[in-house]
Design an enzyme around this catalytic site. Structure first.
Site, short mmCIF file in Angstrom:
data_model
loop_
_atom_site.label_atom_id
_atom_site.label_comp_id
_atom_site.label_asym_id
_atom_site.label_seq_id
_atom_site.Cartn_x
_atom_site.Cartn_y
_atom_site.Cartn_z
N CYS A 107 -2.02 1.89 -11.30
CA CYS A 107 -2.87 1.53 -10.17
C CYS A 107 -2.97 2.74 -9.25
O CYS A 107 -2.74 3.88 -9.70
CB CYS A 107 -2.34 0.28 -9.44
SG CYS A 107 -0.74 0.46 -8.65
N ASN A 160 1.02 2.67 -6.97
CA ASN A 160 2.23 2.30 -7.75
C ASN A 160 3.28 1.61 -6.87
O ASN A 160 4.49 1.76 -7.12
CB ASN A 160 2.83 3.51 -8.49
CG ASN A 160 3.89 3.16 -9.53
OD1 ASN A 160 4.82 3.91 -9.76
ND2 ASN A 160 3.76 2.01 -10.17
N CYS A 208 2.21 -1.76 -5.47
CA CYS A 208 1.81 -3.19 -5.46
C CYS A 208 1.49 -3.71 -6.86
O CYS A 208 2.26 -4.45 -7.46
CB CYS A 208 0.62 -3.43 -4.53
SG CYS A 208 0.98 -3.16 -2.78
N ARG A 209 0.32 -3.35 -7.36
CA ARG A 209 -0.17 -4.00 -8.58
C ARG A 209 0.56 -3.57 -9.85
O ARG A 209 1.02 -4.41 -10.62
CB ARG A 209 -1.68 -3.75 -8.73
CG ARG A 209 -2.51 -4.43 -7.65
CD ARG A 209 -3.91 -3.91 -7.62
NE ARG A 209 -3.94 -2.50 -7.18
CZ ARG A 209 -5.01 -1.73 -7.17
NH1 ARG A 209 -6.16 -2.21 -7.63
NH2 ARG A 209 -4.94 -0.49 -6.74
N SER A 210 0.62 -2.25 -10.11
CA SER A 210 1.22 -1.83 -11.38
C SER A 210 2.72 -2.11 -11.47
O SER A 210 3.20 -2.45 -12.56
CB SER A 210 0.88 -0.37 -11.71
OG SER A 210 1.41 0.53 -10.78
N ASP A 229 -6.92 -4.76 -5.07
CA ASP A 229 -5.84 -4.13 -4.31
C ASP A 229 -5.43 -5.04 -3.15
O ASP A 229 -6.26 -5.34 -2.28
CB ASP A 229 -6.35 -2.78 -3.79
CG ASP A 229 -5.26 -1.96 -3.16
OD1 ASP A 229 -4.18 -2.52 -2.86
OD2 ASP A 229 -5.48 -0.75 -2.98
P1 4NP Z 1 -1.46 -0.37 -5.35
O1 4NP Z 1 -1.81 -0.62 -3.81
O2 4NP Z 1 -2.45 0.62 -5.89
O3 4NP Z 1 -1.62 -1.72 -5.95
O4 4NP Z 1 -0.03 0.14 -5.38
C1 4NP Z 1 -1.89 0.46 -2.90
C2 4NP Z 1 -0.79 0.83 -2.19
C3 4NP Z 1 -0.86 1.88 -1.29
C4 4NP Z 1 -2.07 2.54 -1.11
C5 4NP Z 1 -3.16 2.16 -1.84
C6 4NP Z 1 -3.10 1.13 -2.74
N1 4NP Z 1 -2.16 3.58 -0.18
O5 4NP Z 1 -3.26 4.13 -0.01
O6 4NP Z 1 -1.15 3.94 0.44
#
Ligand code: 4NP
Length: 154
Positions: free
Chosen positions: A8, A11, A13-15, A122
């Site tokens: 994702c 790294n 939340c989702r992955s 997201d």
């Molecule tokens: P993820 O979510 O891609 O599911 O881990 C996010 C977590 C943090 C950020 C973006 C997406 N960020 O921009 O900090």
């Protein structure tokens, strides 16, 4: 042993949730898989998964607390069988940096799912329900991916 990397953006939340869910479901089916996760971005490298995601996952029996974020590396394209992108931006980012001699199959994770959704949204900037939506999509996707692997290996 097949090697699977969920990807994702951050790294956190989702992955990482997909990593924890697929690991638990693979163990339940007695399928031997090596599973990791990574982000196309490196801002959260070294961080544990987002606390909101850890709590939502724990309520369903998945412990993500020992996982740590890292960024995708060039080597990942050569050492993994599947790079499973959580959304289309993640997939396009992977395709843009993929070395020509890659071994990994780069796929949209939910294309293995029965669900009509193709992307895992997201949840980072939204409310608590976003984490439940993500976990629902991931659980369904993990079942579909494991069905696919079982079919493939006969
Ligand atoms: P993820 O979510 O891609 O599911 O881990 C996010 C977590 C943090 C950020 C973006 C997406 N960020 O921009 O900090």
């Amino acid at each position: 042993m097949k090697r699977v990397l969920f990807v994702c953006l951050g790294n956190i939340c989702r992955s990482p949730a997909a990593e924890g869910v697929l690991r638990a479901k693979a163990i339940a089916r007695e399928l031997d898989l090596h599973i990791e996760s990574a982000g196309t971005g490196g801002w959260h490298a070294g961080d544990a998964p987002d606390g909101r995601m850890q709590r939502a996952a724990e309520k369903r029996g998945y412990d993500l607390s020992r996982q740590r974020a890292r960024q995708v590396t060039r080597e990942d394209f050569l050492t993994f069988d599947y790079l499973l992108a959580m959304d289309l931006a993640n997939m396009n980012d992977l395709l843009a940096i993929a070395p020509p001699d890659r071994r990994a199959d780069i796929r949209l994770f939910l294309d293995f799912s029965r669900s009509a959704e193709r992307e895992t949204p997201d949840p980072y900037y939204g409310g608590a329900e976003g984490f439940e939506t993500v976990l629902n999509l991931i659980e369904e996707g993990a079942d579909g991916f494991l069905d696919y692997l079982e079919d493939e290996s006969g």
